[in-house]
Design an enzyme around this catalytic site. Sequence first.
Site, PDB file in Angstrom:
ATOM      1  N   TYR A  71      12.325 -15.049 -10.844  1.00 42.46           N
ATOM      2  CA  TYR A  71      12.455 -13.616 -10.570  1.00 42.46           C
ATOM      3  C   TYR A  71      11.453 -12.810 -11.385  1.00 42.46           C
ATOM      4  O   TYR A  71      10.806 -11.903 -10.860  1.00 42.46           O
ATOM      5  CB  TYR A  71      13.873 -13.142 -10.895  1.00 42.46           C
ATOM      6  CG  TYR A  71      14.074 -11.686 -10.532  1.00 42.46           C
ATOM      7  CD1 TYR A  71      14.555 -11.323  -9.277  1.00 42.46           C
ATOM      8  CD2 TYR A  71      13.763 -10.670 -11.438  1.00 42.46           C
ATOM      9  CE1 TYR A  71      14.715 -10.000  -8.930  1.00 42.46           C
ATOM     10  CE2 TYR A  71      13.917  -9.336 -11.097  1.00 42.46           C
ATOM     11  CZ  TYR A  71      14.391  -8.999  -9.839  1.00 42.46           C
ATOM     12  OH  TYR A  71      14.542  -7.688  -9.496  1.00 42.46           O
ATOM     13  N   PHE A 123      -7.106   6.373   6.299  1.00 36.26           N
ATOM     14  CA  PHE A 123      -6.475   5.495   7.293  1.00 36.26           C
ATOM     15  C   PHE A 123      -5.160   6.159   7.711  1.00 36.26           C
ATOM     16  O   PHE A 123      -4.615   6.968   6.974  1.00 36.26           O
ATOM     17  CB  PHE A 123      -6.234   4.129   6.645  1.00 36.26           C
ATOM     18  CG  PHE A 123      -5.536   3.144   7.542  1.00 36.26           C
ATOM     19  CD1 PHE A 123      -6.156   2.673   8.678  1.00 36.26           C
ATOM     20  CD2 PHE A 123      -4.255   2.692   7.238  1.00 36.26           C
ATOM     21  CE1 PHE A 123      -5.511   1.765   9.503  1.00 36.26           C
ATOM     22  CE2 PHE A 123      -3.604   1.789   8.058  1.00 36.26           C
ATOM     23  CZ  PHE A 123      -4.235   1.328   9.192  1.00 36.26           C
ATOM     24  N   ASP A 124      -4.607   5.828   8.899  1.00 35.09           N
ATOM     25  CA  ASP A 124      -3.466   6.628   9.389  1.00 35.09           C
ATOM     26  C   ASP A 124      -2.217   6.548   8.509  1.00 35.09           C
ATOM     27  O   ASP A 124      -1.574   7.568   8.269  1.00 35.09           O
ATOM     28  CB  ASP A 124      -3.173   6.434  10.884  1.00 35.09           C
ATOM     29  CG  ASP A 124      -3.057   4.986  11.319  1.00 35.09           C
ATOM     30  OD1 ASP A 124      -2.893   4.132  10.435  1.00 35.09           O
ATOM     31  OD2 ASP A 124      -3.102   4.719  12.532  1.00 35.09           O
ATOM     32  N   ASP A 214      -9.641   2.637  -1.402  1.00 37.21           N
ATOM     33  CA  ASP A 214      -8.720   2.025  -0.448  1.00 37.21           C
ATOM     34  C   ASP A 214      -9.478   0.780   0.017  1.00 37.21           C
ATOM     35  O   ASP A 214     -10.335   0.849   0.897  1.00 37.21           O
ATOM     36  CB  ASP A 214      -8.414   2.991   0.698  1.00 37.21           C
ATOM     37  CG  ASP A 214      -7.378   2.413   1.663  1.00 37.21           C
ATOM     38  OD1 ASP A 214      -6.990   1.244   1.482  1.00 37.21           O
ATOM     39  OD2 ASP A 214      -6.979   3.138   2.585  1.00 37.21           O
ATOM     40  N   ALA A 216      -8.989  -2.335   1.359  1.00 37.02           N
ATOM     41  CA  ALA A 216      -8.510  -3.405   2.244  1.00 37.02           C
ATOM     42  C   ALA A 216      -9.636  -4.370   2.630  1.00 37.02           C
ATOM     43  O   ALA A 216      -9.432  -5.569   2.692  1.00 37.02           O
ATOM     44  CB  ALA A 216      -7.886  -2.801   3.503  1.00 37.02           C
ATOM     45  N   LYS A 257      -5.800  -7.859   4.909  1.00 37.21           N
ATOM     46  CA  LYS A 257      -7.170  -7.916   5.426  1.00 37.21           C
ATOM     47  C   LYS A 257      -7.957  -8.909   4.570  1.00 37.21           C
ATOM     48  O   LYS A 257      -7.817 -10.117   4.759  1.00 37.21           O
ATOM     49  CB  LYS A 257      -7.809  -6.525   5.424  1.00 37.21           C
ATOM     50  CG  LYS A 257      -7.292  -5.569   6.509  1.00 37.21           C
ATOM     51  CD  LYS A 257      -5.857  -5.192   6.372  1.00 37.21           C
ATOM     52  CE  LYS A 257      -5.389  -4.117   7.306  1.00 37.21           C
ATOM     53  NZ  LYS A 257      -5.062  -2.870   6.639  1.00 37.21           N
ATOM     54  N   HIS A 449       1.077   6.529  20.377  1.00 44.17           N
ATOM     55  CA  HIS A 449       0.474   5.346  21.003  1.00 44.17           C
ATOM     56  C   HIS A 449       1.327   4.083  20.832  1.00 44.17           C
ATOM     57  O   HIS A 449       1.249   3.172  21.634  1.00 44.17           O
ATOM     58  CB  HIS A 449      -0.951   5.121  20.497  1.00 44.17           C
ATOM     59  CG  HIS A 449      -1.041   4.980  19.004  1.00 44.17           C
ATOM     60  ND1 HIS A 449      -0.830   6.031  18.155  1.00 44.17           N
ATOM     61  CD2 HIS A 449      -1.305   3.915  18.230  1.00 44.17           C
ATOM     62  CE1 HIS A 449      -0.962   5.614  16.904  1.00 44.17           C
ATOM     63  NE2 HIS A 449      -1.253   4.337  16.924  1.00 44.17           N
TER      64      HIS A 449
END
Length: 473
Positions: A71, A123-124, A214, A216, A257, A449
């Site tokens: 843990y 990014f969204d 960011d 990724a 990614k 979407h």
Amino acid sequence: MTGRMEPYRIKAVEPLPRTTRPQREAALRRVHYNLFDLRAEEVTIDLLTDSGTGALSAGQLAAAMAADESYAGSGSFHRFRDAARELTSYPHILPVHQGRAAERVLFSTLVGPGKITLSNTHFDTTRANVELTGGEARDLPCPQSRDVDGAAPFKGDIDLESLRAVLDGPEASRVALVLMTVTNNGCGGQPVSMANLTEAAAVCRRHGVPLFLDAARFAENAWLVTRREAAYRGRTPHQVAQEAFRLADGCLLSGKKDGIVHIGGFLGLRDSALARRCEPLLIATEGFPTYGGLAGRDMDMMAVGLAEALDPAYLASREHAAAHLAARARAAGVGIVEPPGLHAVYLDAGRLLGHIPAHRFPGQALACQLYLEGGIRSVELGSLYLGREDEHGEPVASAPHELVRLALPRRVYTRGHLDHVGDVLAQIAGEPGKVPGYRITEQAPVLRHFRVRLEPVDDMLRCVSDERAHERH
Ligand SMILES: *Cc1c(COP(=O)(O)O)cnc(C)c1O
């Protein structure tokens, strides 16, 4: 040895789902022409996303077997933290279950009502997490990013003039942080140059504003820097990535990614006081700071993946795969966002399907056709994603470009698979007038979407039925 060759061989294989055209037709009708709602077993080549879809290596699976599931204070955490520290130089590595959790923890701590975040492009989920704290996410993409055909090498850059203008202006005290997205996912996966990043870092330092990456696709950005930025030719992607992280005060990193894992990520921080402020929220919503929502095996696999993603032979073959698909699209007469990056090829559906107006969604039309003709799943990034209509279905706002993204999962598909995509594209591009437009029958008020329902527009549908009748003869 040539960069065209994949620097790995295949040890385990999985059969591709195969379907008939009538099955795909029925599947499209069943999901109301929303490709997110297909079952994966109905998809032959899945280019929906490069996130969490990579193939694991034997090295990663071996690390997973040797992982420690304690843990607290597990060996897996220490191996993962050492790898992330070596890469980023940040002393504080907070594991999270995926990138958006790092966004939530950092922005809940640093942003808030009245605050602004500035980025080359949020990014969204990043934008959503800024807005959820009551802050404003403001994009400052460079002017070249708007020219889809232009061959500028670093269309992912931030507009330094706008950045200086905000930080020299009356809103400066409201700027909570600057976020550089590498590569710029919201902007066609275009890379950010080290010159741009270095100058952005200098501007931030002058104004006392923290700079975060960011990150990724840190490895793909680093690779494109070694390929396109003269001052960095001859450096390894590892060296470039290390330098990029050192220019910033911390990073948000989705391991799905360039970590080449199915789940995972981390928040990297230089500042000890900030790390202490982030920890309570991490513990409350993700987990104790030595696992943060991940199993030991996830952390061990990410430690290995972060290193494998920086292998120049792997990155070269990935660049060649994207370039190969891009060349097949161009040869078929389908325009793409130039120059192609590494994680995806973006097709210009608006230009190919000129007979379909923006509010009949040419991007979605091409995405549905790719599925119907070839079992290929892609994603629309056009007016279905970014546009709006009034209550009568009349367009209020449309996207600047009607794009379809063919994302490339890491180490999954071979050139044979990409040739299938090229063949299907060529077939569609041979008779673009046969592709129907679509109308929305049901939608949600936000992020529509994902949940939208559509139907082919009648007069265009007739072309499809004609074709079907023709096939029967
Ligand atoms: C995927 C992604 C995220 C979010 O990461 P998740 O792991 O999907 O939560 C944030 N920023 C960029 C640039 C991304 O590509």
